[in-house]
Design a protein around this motif. Structure first.
Motif, PDB file in Angstrom:
ATOM      1  N   TRP A  30      40.207  46.157  38.090  1.00  0.00           N
ATOM      2  CA  TRP A  30      40.123  44.694  38.116  1.00  0.00           C
ATOM      3  C   TRP A  30      39.004  44.207  39.032  1.00  0.00           C
ATOM      4  O   TRP A  30      38.335  43.212  38.726  1.00  0.00           O
ATOM      5  CB  TRP A  30      41.466  44.071  38.470  1.00  0.00           C
ATOM      6  N   ALA A  31      38.774  44.891  40.125  1.00  0.00           N
ATOM      7  CA  ALA A  31      37.653  44.515  40.989  1.00  0.00           C
ATOM      8  C   ALA A  31      36.335  44.697  40.239  1.00  0.00           C
ATOM      9  O   ALA A  31      35.429  43.862  40.350  1.00  0.00           O
ATOM     10  CB  ALA A  31      37.660  45.349  42.265  1.00  0.00           C
ATOM     11  N   SER A  32      36.234  45.754  39.464  1.00  0.00           N
ATOM     12  CA  SER A  32      35.030  45.988  38.663  1.00  0.00           C
ATOM     13  C   SER A  32      34.870  44.924  37.588  1.00  0.00           C
ATOM     14  O   SER A  32      33.757  44.433  37.344  1.00  0.00           O
ATOM     15  CB  SER A  32      35.084  47.374  38.018  1.00  0.00           C
ATOM     16  N   VAL A  33      35.964  44.544  36.942  1.00  0.00           N
ATOM     17  CA  VAL A  33      35.913  43.506  35.919  1.00  0.00           C
ATOM     18  C   VAL A  33      35.459  42.181  36.530  1.00  0.00           C
ATOM     19  O   VAL A  33      34.617  41.480  35.967  1.00  0.00           O
ATOM     20  CB  VAL A  33      37.288  43.347  35.232  1.00  0.00           C
ATOM     21  N   VAL A  34      36.002  41.843  37.696  1.00  0.00           N
ATOM     22  CA  VAL A  34      35.614  40.604  38.372  1.00  0.00           C
ATOM     23  C   VAL A  34      34.144  40.652  38.769  1.00  0.00           C
ATOM     24  O   VAL A  34      33.404  39.666  38.608  1.00  0.00           O
ATOM     25  CB  VAL A  34      36.520  40.342  39.597  1.00  0.00           C
ATOM     26  N   VAL A  71      27.703  38.406  35.071  1.00  0.00           N
ATOM     27  CA  VAL A  71      27.417  37.784  33.773  1.00  0.00           C
ATOM     28  C   VAL A  71      27.393  36.262  33.911  1.00  0.00           C
ATOM     29  O   VAL A  71      26.524  35.599  33.344  1.00  0.00           O
ATOM     30  CB  VAL A  71      28.443  38.248  32.711  1.00  0.00           C
ATOM     31  N   ALA A  72      28.332  35.716  34.677  1.00  0.00           N
ATOM     32  CA  ALA A  72      28.356  34.264  34.891  1.00  0.00           C
ATOM     33  C   ALA A  72      27.083  33.800  35.588  1.00  0.00           C
ATOM     34  O   ALA A  72      26.517  32.756  35.238  1.00  0.00           O
ATOM     35  CB  ALA A  72      29.583  33.880  35.712  1.00  0.00           C
ATOM     36  N   ASP A  78      35.092  34.205  46.073  1.00  0.00           N
ATOM     37  CA  ASP A  78      35.649  35.298  46.873  1.00  0.00           C
ATOM     38  C   ASP A  78      36.184  36.354  45.900  1.00  0.00           C
ATOM     39  O   ASP A  78      37.264  36.199  45.336  1.00  0.00           O
ATOM     40  CB  ASP A  78      36.764  34.773  47.768  1.00  0.00           C
ATOM     41  N   ASN A  79      35.398  37.410  45.687  1.00  0.00           N
ATOM     42  CA  ASN A  79      35.774  38.427  44.700  1.00  0.00           C
ATOM     43  C   ASN A  79      37.099  39.099  45.014  1.00  0.00           C
ATOM     44  O   ASN A  79      37.868  39.399  44.111  1.00  0.00           O
ATOM     45  CB  ASN A  79      34.673  39.470  44.567  1.00  0.00           C
ATOM     46  N   ALA A  80      37.386  39.339  46.274  1.00  0.00           N
ATOM     47  CA  ALA A  80      38.649  40.007  46.631  1.00  0.00           C
ATOM     48  C   ALA A  80      39.845  39.129  46.281  1.00  0.00           C
ATOM     49  O   ALA A  80      40.841  39.608  45.727  1.00  0.00           O
ATOM     50  CB  ALA A  80      38.655  40.356  48.114  1.00  0.00           C
ATOM     51  N   ALA A  81      39.749  37.842  46.587  1.00  0.00           N
ATOM     52  CA  ALA A  81      40.852  36.926  46.273  1.00  0.00           C
ATOM     53  C   ALA A  81      41.013  36.769  44.762  1.00  0.00           C
ATOM     54  O   ALA A  81      42.142  36.722  44.256  1.00  0.00           O
ATOM     55  CB  ALA A  81      40.613  35.575  46.926  1.00  0.00           C
ATOM     56  N   LEU A  82      39.901  36.692  44.055  1.00  0.00           N
ATOM     57  CA  LEU A  82      39.967  36.563  42.603  1.00  0.00           C
ATOM     58  C   LEU A  82      40.567  37.822  41.972  1.00  0.00           C
ATOM     59  O   LEU A  82      41.399  37.731  41.064  1.00  0.00           O
ATOM     60  CB  LEU A  82      38.573  36.294  42.032  1.00  0.00           C
TER      61      LEU A  82
END
Length: 68
Positions: free
Chosen positions: A14-18, A24-25, A36-40
């Motif tokens: 999931w961290a990789s997907v985020v 991409v975004a 915040d990637n960790a929170a997401l």
């Protein structure tokens, strides 16, 4: 590391997907600087866990045979 878990419960996946989603975004011009990637990742993982629990409940309720 002897236990096995489904891929969708892996924090690394999931961290990789985020991370890929953020990249991409950014390519498409969506502002992701304050993200915040960790929170997401944690939020996405909690959502996946909740959805898998709901699917399990509906699967058991709709089952045609008993659990032995």
């Amino acid at each position: 590391m002897d236990s096995i878990k489904p891929w969708y419960l892996s924090r690394t996946i999931w961290a990789s997907v985020v991370t890929v989603g953020s990249a991409v975004a950014a390519i498409f011009g969506i502002p992701v600087a304050g993200l915040d990637n960790a929170a997401l990742t944690e939020t996405v993982l909690q959502g996946v866990t909740a959805i898998s629990g709901i699917v399990a409940i509906f699967g058991r309720v709709g089952a045609m045979s008993r659990i032995a």
